[in-house]
Design an enzyme around this catalytic site. Structure first.
Site, PDB file in Angstrom:
ATOM      1  N   GLU A  58       0.827  -1.208   0.000  1.00 22.07           N
ATOM      2  CA  GLU A  58       0.000   0.000   0.000  1.00 22.07           C
ATOM      3  C   GLU A  58       0.864   1.262   0.000  1.00 22.07           C
ATOM      4  O   GLU A  58       0.565   2.232  -0.682  1.00 22.07           O
ATOM      5  CB  GLU A  58      -0.939   0.023   1.219  1.00 22.07           C
ATOM      6  CG  GLU A  58      -2.096  -0.947   1.126  1.00 22.07           C
ATOM      7  CD  GLU A  58      -3.038  -0.633  -0.022  1.00 22.07           C
ATOM      8  OE1 GLU A  58      -3.285   0.544  -0.297  1.00 22.07           O
ATOM      9  OE2 GLU A  58      -3.494  -1.588  -0.684  1.00 22.07           O
ATOM     10  N   CYS A 222     -18.364   3.195 -19.265  1.00 22.86           N
ATOM     11  CA  CYS A 222     -19.573   2.961 -18.468  1.00 22.86           C
ATOM     12  C   CYS A 222     -20.352   1.733 -18.945  1.00 22.86           C
ATOM     13  O   CYS A 222     -21.010   1.058 -18.142  1.00 22.86           O
ATOM     14  CB  CYS A 222     -20.460   4.194 -18.489  1.00 22.86           C
ATOM     15  SG  CYS A 222     -19.614   5.641 -17.830  1.00 22.86           S
ATOM     16  N   CYS A 225     -19.323  -1.218 -17.059  1.00 27.78           N
ATOM     17  CA  CYS A 225     -19.205  -1.026 -15.608  1.00 27.78           C
ATOM     18  C   CYS A 225     -20.272  -1.805 -14.838  1.00 27.78           C
ATOM     19  O   CYS A 225     -21.449  -1.786 -15.203  1.00 27.78           O
ATOM     20  CB  CYS A 225     -19.330   0.467 -15.294  1.00 27.78           C
ATOM     21  SG  CYS A 225     -19.222   0.795 -13.535  1.00 27.78           S
TER      22      CYS A 225
HETATM   23 FE1  SF4 Z   1     -19.210   5.014 -15.585  1.00 32.58          FE
HETATM   24 FE2  SF4 Z   1     -19.129   3.129 -13.742  1.00 32.58          FE
HETATM   25 FE3  SF4 Z   1     -17.612   5.271 -13.473  1.00 32.58          FE
HETATM   26 FE4  SF4 Z   1     -20.264   5.468 -13.214  1.00 32.58          FE
HETATM   27  S1  SF4 Z   1     -18.863   4.342 -11.880  1.00 32.58           S
HETATM   28  S2  SF4 Z   1     -18.938   6.844 -14.353  1.00 32.58           S
HETATM   29  S3  SF4 Z   1     -20.949   3.946 -14.708  1.00 32.58           S
HETATM   30  S4  SF4 Z   1     -17.462   3.742 -15.107  1.00 32.58           S
END
Ligand code: SF4
Length: 360
Positions: A58, A222, A225
């Protein structure tokens, strides 16, 4: 008659509280499942729950890339297999082994922390984040990472990557340059923790992995994600606008002169003071202006030092311009406290990265 007004939000409540509480179980579930299937598992510090090894990784990973840390981590453990061996070592040796990782205050704190574990905790790391955070160089987030990885403690991390993930997830509107807003985000990070301590290692690693991969600063992915659909910034199509942090670091410029003295293949090095830039490292003598350097050179030799190309070195708070001047001495002299070091022995001395490069 007294009038009733709506309660104002206090430091411990805000409009996001209900949203965060509703989000928490699903968020933790998705993140843990994703980490177990897609996250990183093969890194050497993930194969252990030994707090010494996790702590070492870490600290090394702060401000340094994983690929760079790998070699240092193995070498450190080969030389210092336990916290006691590290505590018993001389600081100069620890600094020499840290060469190239930069931010040397980490190495000094590492050594100090190992000594505190040896002297105040019987050679065993404490088992709670609160106690870990009292040790040198272990901040709140690092303490939480160690406690969750090694002891399943339900405690939140909030490093730069995690601020980005959570800032986006919640479309957190506070400016994280403000410590009050940072505290607010810590509080939400705590609400988001999974209910079971056994999920903490995967959850904490999942946040780190998500921040280091899909939820990148630019162009987050995203669509891949695990928490898309829960993420408010993604829903609004403004992920890159979060987290909000306005303060810009003010950088200054410093200019100094370096006297490179050489005699029969040996180089004159001086140890830097215990505090300040390059504290405890070995350097060529530094001067604030060229006239001072020339006066010192004149006292040592009849010839003038040779100017070498300048060295530009960026530190966190300032840009440093260093002008090296090389002088080969016919007769050995000792200009002050320091040491004549043979080239073959340079590796035993902790040198700042730009000096190592200069001396080749
Ligand atoms: Fe995109 Fe996931 Fe980041 Fe939200 S958390 S901005 S959905 S990559």
């Amino acid at each position: 008659m007294p009038t009733l007004s709506a309660p104002t939000p206090t430091a411990t409540t805000d409009a996001l509280d209900t949203t965060v509480a509703a989000l928490a179980p699903d968020f933790a579930l998705r993140l843990v499942a994703w980490q177990r299937q897609h996250g990183r598992h093969a890194l050497p510090w993930q194969q252990t729950r030994d707090p010494y090894r996790v702590w070492l990784s870490e600290i090394m990973l702060q401000q340094t890339q994983v690929t760079t840390v790998l070699g240092y981590y193995q070498r450190f453990l080969a030389r210092f297999p336990t916290v006691r061996t590290l505590a018993d070592a001389h600081l100069d040796e620890v600094l020499a082994m840290w060469q190239g990782l930069g931010y040397y205050s980490r190495a000094r704190n590492l050594h100090r922390c190992a000594q505190a574990v040896r002297d105040q905790h019987g050679g065993e790391f404490p088992r709670t984040a609160a106690q870990l955070a009292e040790l040198s160089g272990i901040g709140r987030s690092t303490a939480a990472a160690i406690a969750s990885f090694c002891f399943d403690e339900r405690v939140a991390i909030l490093d730069g990557n995690v601020k980005r993930v959570l800032g986006r997830l919640l479309a957190f509107d506070g400016d994280l340059a403000s410590s009050a807003q940072e505290k607010r985000l810590w509080r939400h990070a705590e609400t988001l923790l999974p209910a079971a301590g056994a999920d903490m290692p995967s959850y904490t690693q999942g946040l780190m992995d998500l921040g280091a991969s899909l939820c990148a600063t630019r162009s987050p992915q995203c669509l891949l994600c695990p928490v898309q659909g829960l993420c408010e910034a993604q829903r609004r199509g403004v992920a890159e606008q979060f987290p909000i942090k306005t303060r810009k670091l003010k950088r200054s410029r410093r200019e100094q002169w370096w006297l490179w003295l050489e005699h029969e293949g040996r180089i004159w090095l001086e140890q830097r003071p215990a505090t300040g830039v390059w504290a405890g490292l070995w350097s060529l003598p530094l001067f604030d202006d060229e006239a001072q350097l020339l006066a010192q050179a004149q006292a040592l030799a009849a010839t003038a030092p040779e100017p070498l190309p300048r060295v530009d070195h960026a530190l966190t708070h300032f840009d440093w311009v260093l002008h090296p001047r090389r002088l080969v001495l016919e007769r050995r002299a000792e200009p002050g406290p320091g040491a004549w070091v043979a080239r073959d022995d340079l590796a035993r001395y902790a040198l700042p990265a730009p000096l190592k490069k200069l001396l080749g």
